[in-house]
Motif scaffolding. Structure first.
Motif, PDB file in Angstrom:
ATOM      1  N   TRP A  40      -0.661  -0.387  11.074  1.00 61.80           N
ATOM      2  CA  TRP A  40      -1.647   0.679  11.215  1.00 61.80           C
ATOM      3  C   TRP A  40      -1.353   1.820  10.252  1.00 61.80           C
ATOM      4  CZ3 TRP A  40      -6.112  -0.220  13.014  1.00 61.80           C
ATOM      5  CH2 TRP A  40      -6.296  -1.172  14.023  1.00 61.80           C
ATOM      6  N   SER A  41      -0.085   2.108  10.035  1.00 60.91           N
ATOM      7  CA  SER A  41       0.268   3.134   9.061  1.00 60.91           C
ATOM      8  C   SER A  41      -0.214   2.733   7.666  1.00 60.91           C
ATOM      9  CB  SER A  41       1.783   3.345   9.061  1.00 60.91           C
ATOM     10  OG  SER A  41       2.162   4.355   8.166  1.00 60.91           O
ATOM     11  N   ASP A  42      -0.140   1.429   7.350  1.00 61.19           N
ATOM     12  CA  ASP A  42      -0.622   0.937   6.057  1.00 61.19           C
ATOM     13  C   ASP A  42      -2.141   1.052   5.938  1.00 61.19           C
ATOM     14  OD1 ASP A  42       1.968   0.301   5.361  1.00 61.19           O
ATOM     15  OD2 ASP A  42       1.784  -1.821   5.906  1.00 61.19           O
ATOM     16  N   ARG A  43      -2.825   1.075   7.078  1.00 62.97           N
ATOM     17  CA  ARG A  43      -4.290   1.200   7.057  1.00 62.97           C
ATOM     18  C   ARG A  43      -4.747   2.659   7.046  1.00 62.97           C
ATOM     19  NH1 ARG A  43      -3.563  -2.910  11.548  1.00 62.97           N
ATOM     20  NH2 ARG A  43      -4.145  -4.944  10.652  1.00 62.97           N
ATOM     21  N   GLN A  44      -3.827   3.573   7.250  1.00 60.58           N
ATOM     22  CA  GLN A  44      -4.179   4.971   7.471  1.00 60.58           C
ATOM     23  C   GLN A  44      -5.026   5.558   6.349  1.00 60.58           C
ATOM     24  OE1 GLN A  44      -2.217   7.816   5.882  1.00 60.58           O
ATOM     25  NE2 GLN A  44      -3.666   9.278   6.761  1.00 60.58           N
ATOM     26  N   SER A  45      -4.670   5.277   5.112  1.00 62.28           N
ATOM     27  CA  SER A  45      -5.400   5.857   3.970  1.00 62.28           C
ATOM     28  C   SER A  45      -6.855   5.399   3.960  1.00 62.28           C
ATOM     29  CB  SER A  45      -4.719   5.494   2.656  1.00 62.28           C
ATOM     30  OG  SER A  45      -3.435   6.046   2.585  1.00 62.28           O
ATOM     31  N   LEU A  46      -7.063   4.080   4.119  1.00 63.11           N
ATOM     32  CA  LEU A  46      -8.435   3.558   4.135  1.00 63.11           C
ATOM     33  C   LEU A  46      -9.227   4.182   5.274  1.00 63.11           C
ATOM     34  CD1 LEU A  46     -10.593   1.306   3.242  1.00 63.11           C
ATOM     35  CD2 LEU A  46      -9.744   0.108   5.259  1.00 63.11           C
ATOM     36  N   LEU A  47      -8.624   4.239   6.454  1.00 59.19           N
ATOM     37  CA  LEU A  47      -9.331   4.785   7.604  1.00 59.19           C
ATOM     38  C   LEU A  47      -9.696   6.251   7.376  1.00 59.19           C
ATOM     39  CD1 LEU A  47      -7.280   3.112  10.473  1.00 59.19           C
ATOM     40  CD2 LEU A  47      -9.662   2.635   9.859  1.00 59.19           C
ATOM     41  N   GLU A  48      -8.774   6.998   6.798  1.00 57.53           N
ATOM     42  CA  GLU A  48      -9.066   8.411   6.554  1.00 57.53           C
ATOM     43  C   GLU A  48     -10.177   8.567   5.531  1.00 57.53           C
ATOM     44  OE1 GLU A  48      -6.645  12.555   5.714  1.00 57.53           O
ATOM     45  OE2 GLU A  48      -5.657  10.818   6.620  1.00 57.53           O
ATOM     46  N   GLU A  49     -10.195   7.704   4.512  1.00 59.04           N
ATOM     47  CA  GLU A  49     -11.282   7.738   3.530  1.00 59.04           C
ATOM     48  C   GLU A  49     -12.630   7.493   4.196  1.00 59.04           C
ATOM     49  OE1 GLU A  49     -10.468   4.846   0.577  1.00 59.04           O
ATOM     50  OE2 GLU A  49      -8.684   5.870  -0.212  1.00 59.04           O
ATOM     51  N   ARG A  50     -12.618   6.641   5.220  1.00 64.58           N
ATOM     52  CA  ARG A  50     -13.861   6.316   5.927  1.00 64.58           C
ATOM     53  C   ARG A  50     -14.148   7.285   7.075  1.00 64.58           C
ATOM     54  NH1 ARG A  50     -16.094   1.334   4.697  1.00 64.58           N
ATOM     55  NH2 ARG A  50     -15.190   0.587   2.741  1.00 64.58           N
ATOM     56  N   GLY A  51     -13.305   8.297   7.248  1.00 67.45           N
ATOM     57  CA  GLY A  51     -13.606   9.329   8.234  1.00 67.45           C
ATOM     58  C   GLY A  51     -12.957   9.156   9.584  1.00 67.45           C
ATOM     59  N   TYR A  52     -11.897   8.331   9.665  1.00 66.95           N
ATOM     60  CA  TYR A  52     -11.219   8.100  10.945  1.00 66.95           C
ATOM     61  C   TYR A  52      -9.756   8.527  10.810  1.00 66.95           C
ATOM     62  CZ  TYR A  52     -15.410   5.389  11.733  1.00 66.95           C
ATOM     63  OH  TYR A  52     -16.716   5.013  11.854  1.00 66.95           O
ATOM     64  N   ILE A  53      -9.349   9.449  11.675  1.00 69.28           N
ATOM     65  CA  ILE A  53      -8.033  10.061  11.579  1.00 69.28           C
ATOM     66  C   ILE A  53      -7.120   9.501  12.666  1.00 69.28           C
ATOM     67  CG2 ILE A  53      -6.769  12.240  11.481  1.00 69.28           C
ATOM     68  CD1 ILE A  53      -8.968  11.864   9.341  1.00 69.28           C
ATOM     69  N   LEU A  54      -6.011   8.901  12.240  1.00 71.80           N
ATOM     70  CA  LEU A  54      -5.028   8.405  13.194  1.00 71.80           C
ATOM     71  C   LEU A  54      -4.142   9.552  13.668  1.00 71.80           C
ATOM     72  CD1 LEU A  54      -3.864   5.050  11.535  1.00 71.80           C
ATOM     73  CD2 LEU A  54      -5.664   5.410  13.234  1.00 71.80           C
TER      74      LEU A  54
END
Length: 373
Positions: A40-54
């Motif tokens: 999930w940490s590896d996905r964090q950048s993509l998710l943040e780019e798409r507007g989802y904040i972990l």
């Protein structure tokens, strides 16, 4: 009992000696990200780019918040480990909506059915109790997977039910939702208790932590909650991993024994069975185990549950017929009974006296508020 819980704080600070000990444990890896968390940490950048904040724990460069302070890590929000490898919570940036993100197989039947029940023509239907899909993103970690974004939901029975009417409302909504699914030719096939959840926001106006769900978002206090009876919630079916969808002319028969509920008598890997009637049995079993077996005062629901769990699938009611049965049952019940508290079958006589007294007082306050409005 319903109402506000005591606002009990967690002990947030510790002695310098303990802080040193926790720092050493941290250095030795006691709070390191688990392998599934690192994904999930590896996905964090993509998710943040798409507007989802972990949460902070999964962000790039995370450093435990208790290091360098006399803070007990067990009171720190960023020490909390996600409980599921393939699901995580996040916040949608544009509106601060709490969401759940699930790893699914790309182009799987689960994605197909999730899109179907979230399509514009059905998502606004009030009878639709299927969790909606807000977004589907490519998974940067596993190319054959996708990230399915859905509204965050909590278990349907947490906090516990308090009133008879709350249990009846749950039965009503879930039957309504099952009828809707069946009307669009979707059989869930795994609508057991773990796959029914609720939008708990009406009960938690101050919010709650997405993992430690009975704590406040900062994890420092008990999360106060309201009553379902006065603040209704909506229940949802989740997880279409083994669900089936049929065309209008397709024979509604399947094989398989997967699923959380192993009690339905027709389950078979060799003899085809009707999955719509399987859903009826599974949902009836939820009512039996979650309500009739746990609480007194719900005996009026037993004819419905008995019919839904008939050993012969063809003799069970359809979802539509089950709704009609429920309406007929409710019409014969005194409406004042619906506000009366659910009595646990395990409670003692002294507990019953105390809880009944509180329930009478609560009902008196309810009628007084109605009079002064």
């Amino acid at each position: 009992m319903s109402g506000w819980l005591l606002n009990i704080p967690i002990q947030a600070t510790c002695s310098p000696e303990d802080a040193q000990m926790y720092a050493q444990w941290t250095k030795e890896g006691d709070w390191d990200l688990l392998p599934s968390e690192r994904a999930w940490s590896d996905r964090q950048s993509l998710l943040e780019e798409r507007g989802y904040i972990l949460r902070q724990r999964y962000r790039t460069g995370w450093r435990p918040s208790w290091l360098g302070h006399n803070r007990d890590p067990f009171s720190c929000e960023d020490s909390i480990i996600s409980r599921h490898d393939h699901v995580i919570d996040a916040t949608r940036r544009k509106d601060n909506l709490l969401v759940s993100i699930k790893v699914v197989k790309d182009a799987s039947n689960e994605v197909k059915i999730a899109r179907l029940v979230s399509s514009p023509q059905v998502v606004r239907n009030p009878a639709n109790h299927c969790v909606s899909v807000l977004d589907i993103l490519p998974d940067p970690v596993f190319p054959d997977k996708a990230l399915m974004v859905m509204p965050y939901l909590r278990p349907f029975n947490d906090p516990p039910f308090n009133a008879i009417g709350e249990a009846v409302e749950f039965v009503k909504q879930t039957l309504e939702g099952l009828h809707f699914m069946h009307s669009i030719r979707v059989a869930h096939r795994d609508c057991a208790a773990a796959n029914i959840m609720m939008d708990g926001r009406p009960l938690y106006p101050q919010g709650h932590h997405p993992v430690e769900i009975n704590r406040t978002p900062d994890f420092l206090h008990e999360a106060p909650h309201l009553s379902r009876l006065d603040h209704p919630v909506k229940y949802y079916f989740i997880d279409f991993g083994i669900s089936s969808v049929f065309g209008e002319r397709d024979p509604p028969y399947v094989l398989g024994t997967k699923g959380r509920d192993k009690d339905p008598p027709e389950l078979s890997d060799h003899t085809p069975y009707n999955p719509f009637m399987l859903d009826i049995y599974i949902l009836g079993h939820v009512y039996q185990e979650e309500f009739i077996d746990k609480y007194s005062g719900l005996e009026f629901l037993e004819p419905l549950v008995t019919a839904m769990m008939h050993i012969q699938p063809e003799r069970r009611p359809t979802a539509e017929d089950a709704i009609l049965m429920l309406h007929n049952i409710i019409s014969s019940v005194d409406t004042t009974l619906l506000r009366w508290r659910l009595r646990s079958r395990s409670e003692s006589a002294p507990e019953r006296v105390v809880y009944d007294t509180v329930a009478v007082a609560r009902e008196g306050m309810y009628h007084l508020r109605r009079l002064v409005r």
